[in-house]
Design a protein around this motif. Structure first.
Motif, PDB file in Angstrom:
ATOM      1  N   LEU A 183       0.853  -1.179   0.000  1.00  0.00           N
ATOM      2  CA  LEU A 183       0.000   0.000   0.000  1.00  0.00           C
ATOM      3  C   LEU A 183       0.893   1.234   0.000  1.00  0.00           C
ATOM      4  CD1 LEU A 183      -2.988   0.744   0.316  1.00  0.00           C
ATOM      5  CD2 LEU A 183      -2.660   0.606   2.776  1.00  0.00           C
ATOM      6  N   VAL A 184       0.665   2.125  -0.945  1.00  0.00           N
ATOM      7  CA  VAL A 184       1.428   3.376  -0.990  1.00  0.00           C
ATOM      8  C   VAL A 184       0.446   4.498  -0.695  1.00  0.00           C
ATOM      9  CG1 VAL A 184       2.997   4.801  -2.351  1.00  0.00           C
ATOM     10  CG2 VAL A 184       2.851   2.335  -2.798  1.00  0.00           C
ATOM     11  N   GLU A 185       0.769   5.314   0.310  1.00  0.00           N
ATOM     12  CA  GLU A 185      -0.181   6.352   0.746  1.00  0.00           C
ATOM     13  C   GLU A 185       0.452   7.721   0.746  1.00  0.00           C
ATOM     14  OE1 GLU A 185      -2.143   3.516   4.218  1.00  0.00           O
ATOM     15  OE2 GLU A 185      -1.659   5.598   4.669  1.00  0.00           O
ATOM     16  N   GLU A 186      -0.378   8.737   0.547  1.00  0.00           N
ATOM     17  CA  GLU A 186       0.115  10.099   0.743  1.00  0.00           C
ATOM     18  C   GLU A 186       0.425  10.272   2.226  1.00  0.00           C
ATOM     19  OE1 GLU A 186      -2.662  13.370   0.377  1.00  0.00           O
ATOM     20  OE2 GLU A 186      -4.358  12.060   0.796  1.00  0.00           O
ATOM     21  N   CYS A 187       1.435  11.088   2.525  1.00  0.00           N
ATOM     22  CA  CYS A 187       1.834  11.296   3.918  1.00  0.00           C
ATOM     23  C   CYS A 187       1.011  12.443   4.501  1.00  0.00           C
ATOM     24  CB  CYS A 187       3.323  11.614   3.994  1.00  0.00           C
ATOM     25  SG  CYS A 187       3.890  11.653   5.687  1.00  0.00           S
ATOM     26  N   LEU A 188       0.273  12.147   5.559  1.00  0.00           N
ATOM     27  CA  LEU A 188      -0.596  13.141   6.189  1.00  0.00           C
ATOM     28  C   LEU A 188       0.117  13.758   7.384  1.00  0.00           C
ATOM     29  CD1 LEU A 188      -3.808  10.928   6.165  1.00  0.00           C
ATOM     30  CD2 LEU A 188      -3.269  12.799   4.580  1.00  0.00           C
ATOM     31  N   THR A 189      -0.234  14.995   7.701  1.00  0.00           N
ATOM     32  CA  THR A 189       0.364  15.630   8.876  1.00  0.00           C
ATOM     33  C   THR A 189      -0.744  16.122   9.797  1.00  0.00           C
ATOM     34  OG1 THR A 189       0.486  17.694   7.668  1.00  0.00           O
ATOM     35  CG2 THR A 189       2.492  16.365   7.740  1.00  0.00           C
ATOM     36  N   GLY A 190      -0.404  16.191  11.086  1.00  0.00           N
ATOM     37  CA  GLY A 190      -1.356  16.646  12.090  1.00  0.00           C
ATOM     38  C   GLY A 190      -1.110  15.905  13.384  1.00  0.00           C
ATOM     39  N   GLU A 191      -2.069  16.008  14.289  1.00  0.00           N
ATOM     40  CA  GLU A 191      -1.954  15.336  15.581  1.00  0.00           C
ATOM     41  C   GLU A 191      -2.592  13.960  15.447  1.00  0.00           C
ATOM     42  OE1 GLU A 191      -0.523  15.293  19.259  1.00  0.00           O
ATOM     43  OE2 GLU A 191      -0.612  17.228  18.266  1.00  0.00           O
ATOM     44  N   GLU A 192      -1.915  12.933  16.018  1.00  0.00           N
ATOM     45  CA  GLU A 192      -2.487  11.584  15.955  1.00  0.00           C
ATOM     46  C   GLU A 192      -3.314  11.298  17.196  1.00  0.00           C
ATOM     47  OE1 GLU A 192       1.066   9.139  14.345  1.00  0.00           O
ATOM     48  OE2 GLU A 192      -0.572   7.712  14.676  1.00  0.00           O
ATOM     49  N   VAL A 193      -4.484  10.726  17.009  1.00  0.00           N
ATOM     50  CA  VAL A 193      -5.296  10.290  18.152  1.00  0.00           C
ATOM     51  C   VAL A 193      -5.877   8.911  17.878  1.00  0.00           C
ATOM     52  CG1 VAL A 193      -6.001  12.568  18.987  1.00  0.00           C
ATOM     53  CG2 VAL A 193      -7.378  11.432  17.267  1.00  0.00           C
ATOM     54  N   SER A 194      -6.204   8.223  18.947  1.00  0.00           N
ATOM     55  CA  SER A 194      -6.847   6.909  18.829  1.00  0.00           C
ATOM     56  C   SER A 194      -8.274   7.043  19.316  1.00  0.00           C
ATOM     57  CB  SER A 194      -6.152   5.883  19.725  1.00  0.00           C
ATOM     58  OG  SER A 194      -4.754   5.997  19.638  1.00  0.00           O
ATOM     59  N   VAL A 195      -9.212   6.574  18.532  1.00  0.00           N
ATOM     60  CA  VAL A 195     -10.603   6.541  18.985  1.00  0.00           C
ATOM     61  C   VAL A 195     -11.055   5.083  18.939  1.00  0.00           C
ATOM     62  CG1 VAL A 195     -12.959   7.261  18.494  1.00  0.00           C
ATOM     63  CG2 VAL A 195     -11.087   8.895  18.297  1.00  0.00           C
ATOM     64  N   HIS A 231      -2.347   8.271  27.419  1.00  0.00           N
ATOM     65  CA  HIS A 231      -3.190   8.859  28.450  1.00  0.00           C
ATOM     66  C   HIS A 231      -4.602   8.992  27.927  1.00  0.00           C
ATOM     67  CE1 HIS A 231      -2.633  12.727  26.361  1.00  0.00           C
ATOM     68  NE2 HIS A 231      -1.326  12.518  26.422  1.00  0.00           N
ATOM     69  N   SER A 232      -5.523   9.126  28.883  1.00  0.00           N
ATOM     70  CA  SER A 232      -6.936   9.317  28.539  1.00  0.00           C
ATOM     71  C   SER A 232      -7.501  10.367  29.487  1.00  0.00           C
ATOM     72  CB  SER A 232      -7.699   8.008  28.696  1.00  0.00           C
ATOM     73  OG  SER A 232      -9.091   8.240  28.523  1.00  0.00           O
ATOM     74  N   PRO A 233      -8.217  11.424  28.979  1.00  0.00           N
ATOM     75  CA  PRO A 233      -8.512  11.643  27.572  1.00  0.00           C
ATOM     76  C   PRO A 233      -7.282  12.054  26.771  1.00  0.00           C
ATOM     77  CG  PRO A 233      -9.332  13.481  28.892  1.00  0.00           C
ATOM     78  CD  PRO A 233      -8.826  12.455  29.854  1.00  0.00           C
ATOM     79  N   ALA A 234      -7.475  12.094  25.427  1.00  0.00           N
ATOM     80  CA  ALA A 234      -6.369  12.461  24.550  1.00  0.00           C
ATOM     81  C   ALA A 234      -5.930  13.901  24.799  1.00  0.00           C
ATOM     82  CB  ALA A 234      -6.781  12.284  23.084  1.00  0.00           C
TER      83      ALA A 234
END
Ligand code: AMP
Ligand code: GLY
Length: 427
Positions: A183-195, A231-234
């Motif tokens: 899989l080749v993907e465009e590289c995204l930028t920003g803050e990472e979070v898990s939901v 940690h929680s919350p994000a």
């Protein structure tokens, strides 16, 4: 009831810890479990991929509910096997587990269902990947399609690194059949979070937000790991953003899987990048995150056994889940050399002193018992968790406890949560 937990890491230790607080749970078993769980559960020496043996055990002991921690048995079809034998089990079927088992399945599913994600191309050879690179520029993201224990993602920054990555996939064939397609993907930028949410196949009840720190080094430098803290919350999502993710990602995914004939029962985890254009899904996991599970379960108010049993029976009897207002933090103590080759077998000092501190829980991730002493036995060794009125306080408690635990070469990131506390986190 009798409950069996499958797995042996910090996530499964936290699941056992939470299940033990349930009045509904009479007997608890963990296969194979770890030394930290000994006082909570009976340990059963069956490996997580021995699906038939696990099903035989659950049949013999009349287990009322099985909870699967890691992805491997899910992708191998443990849920199908248990269901065929009439055993209640919480987790997705083999087909539904493809959301994690095949990154290409996940991307194509998101495209079909309109779940927001970055642009991608499927490459069958180096030339195909080069075409995609001309389209997406640099840096760029390349991923093995199948399970690769978190090691199958590359983000080359330069032409030279890109060519090196192509050699790993298409010449060295390091990932074998897991990377027949890349899989080749465009590289995204920003803050990472898990939901993360819990689904009964039709509805999804969101857990609180959480944030994971994946790189081994401070300031998010160095190689990726399974996670060095959480940690929680994000602390980086507004209520509006969380609502948008629930609608456009979590609900859409569960509805889409049901529509396509693979209803998703289990923990649904979306790893997201909060880009300037809105949330984008980087990956799905079909299980709880590790270490995100540890701080999340410390805040969960509900009886976990009841919630998971309702989901396994395909019908929630509740509208939502409740989380304590306290903030929880989890620090990973890792062995020297992790994430490459971890040094093992060192005696761990200070565990009891650390555990005696108020509000602290310690979950074992990679430990063993040798000559009566607890020793290191994995890359990620211990999870030191604490709660507090706010993130600063939770981290203070967790770091104070973590400092008491020692072995040669122990690794600990000192900046877990720091940017969030200082308000510098983006998103
Ligand atoms: P994954 O296992 O797919 O979540 O990828 C592991 C890590 O690689 C993620 O947690 C991100 O930090 C990074 N990553 C994956 N995909 C992308 C992307 N498209 N753009 C930027 N970073 C990514
Ligand atoms: N902590 C990331 C994961 O469990 O995949």
């Amino acid at each position: 009831m009798r409950v069996l937990v499958i797995g042996s890491g910090g996530r499964e230790h936290a699941i056992c810890w939470k299940l033990r607080q349930s009045d509904a749970v009479d007997e608890l078993y963990a296969a194979p479990g770890n030394p930290g769980m000994r006082e909570l559960a009976d340990l059963v020496p069956i490996a997580v991929d021995e699906v038939q043996k696990l099903a035989d055990f659950a049949t013999d002991l009349k287990i009322d509910l099985t909870v699967v921690g890691p992805e491997l048995p899910l992708v191998l079809g443990i849920v199908d096997e248990f269901r065929a034998r009439g055993l209640a089990i919480f987790g997705p079927s083999r087909d539904a587990a493809q959301l994690e088992g095949s990154k290409i399945f996940a991307k194509e599913f998101m495209e079909r269902q309109g779940v927001p994600t970055g642009r991608f191309v499927i490459a069958h050879d180096a030339e195909g990947a080069r075409d995609a690179q001309r389209k997406f520029g640099l840096p760029i993201v390349l991923k093995a399609d199948g399970l690769a224990a978190g090691k199958g993602v590359f983000i080359p920054q330069t032409e030279e690194e890109f060519e090196e990555t192509l050699a790993i996939f298409f010449e060295e064939r390091r990932f074998g059949s897991a990377a027949e397609r890349v899989l080749v993907e465009e590289c995204l930028t920003g803050e990472e979070v898990s939901v993360i949410g819990i689904s009964d196949g039709e509805r999804v009840l969101p857990l609180a937000t959480s944030k994971d720190y994946k790189r081994i080094g401070e300031n998010d430098e160095g190689p990726n790991t399974g996670g060095m803290g959480a940690h929680s919350p994000a602390g980086v999502l507004t209520g509006q953003q969380a609502g948008e993710i629930l609608d456009r990602v979590m609900r859409r995914t569960v509805e889409g899987m049901a529509e396509e004939g693979h209803p998703f029962v289990g923990f649904l985890y979306a790893g997201l990048m909060m880009t300037p254009d809105g949330p984008r899904v980087l990956e799905y996991n079909v299980r709880l995150g590790d270490p995100e599970a540890q701080p999340l379960l410390m805040r969960l108010e509900e009886d976990l056994a009841e919630v998971l049993l309702e989901a396994a029976r395909r019908g929630f009897e509740r509208q939502r889940l409740h989380f304590r207002h306290e903030v929880s933090a989890c620090l990973v103590l890792a062995a020297e050399g992790y994430p490459a080759k971890a040094r093992m077998g060192d005696p761990i000092r200070g565990l009891d002193q650390a555990l005696a501190r108020p509000g602290v829980e310690i979950f074992h991730a990679g430990t063993a018992v040798k000559d009566g002493a607890v020793v290191t036995a994995g890359g990620r060794v211990l999870n030191v968790c604490a709660t507090g009125a706010d993130l600063r306080e939770a981290l203070q408690h967790a770091y104070a406890a973590a400092e008491l635990i020692e072995w040669p070469g122990r690794q600990l990131r000192r900046d877990i949560g720091r940017r969030v506390v200082e308000g510098h986190a983006k998103g």
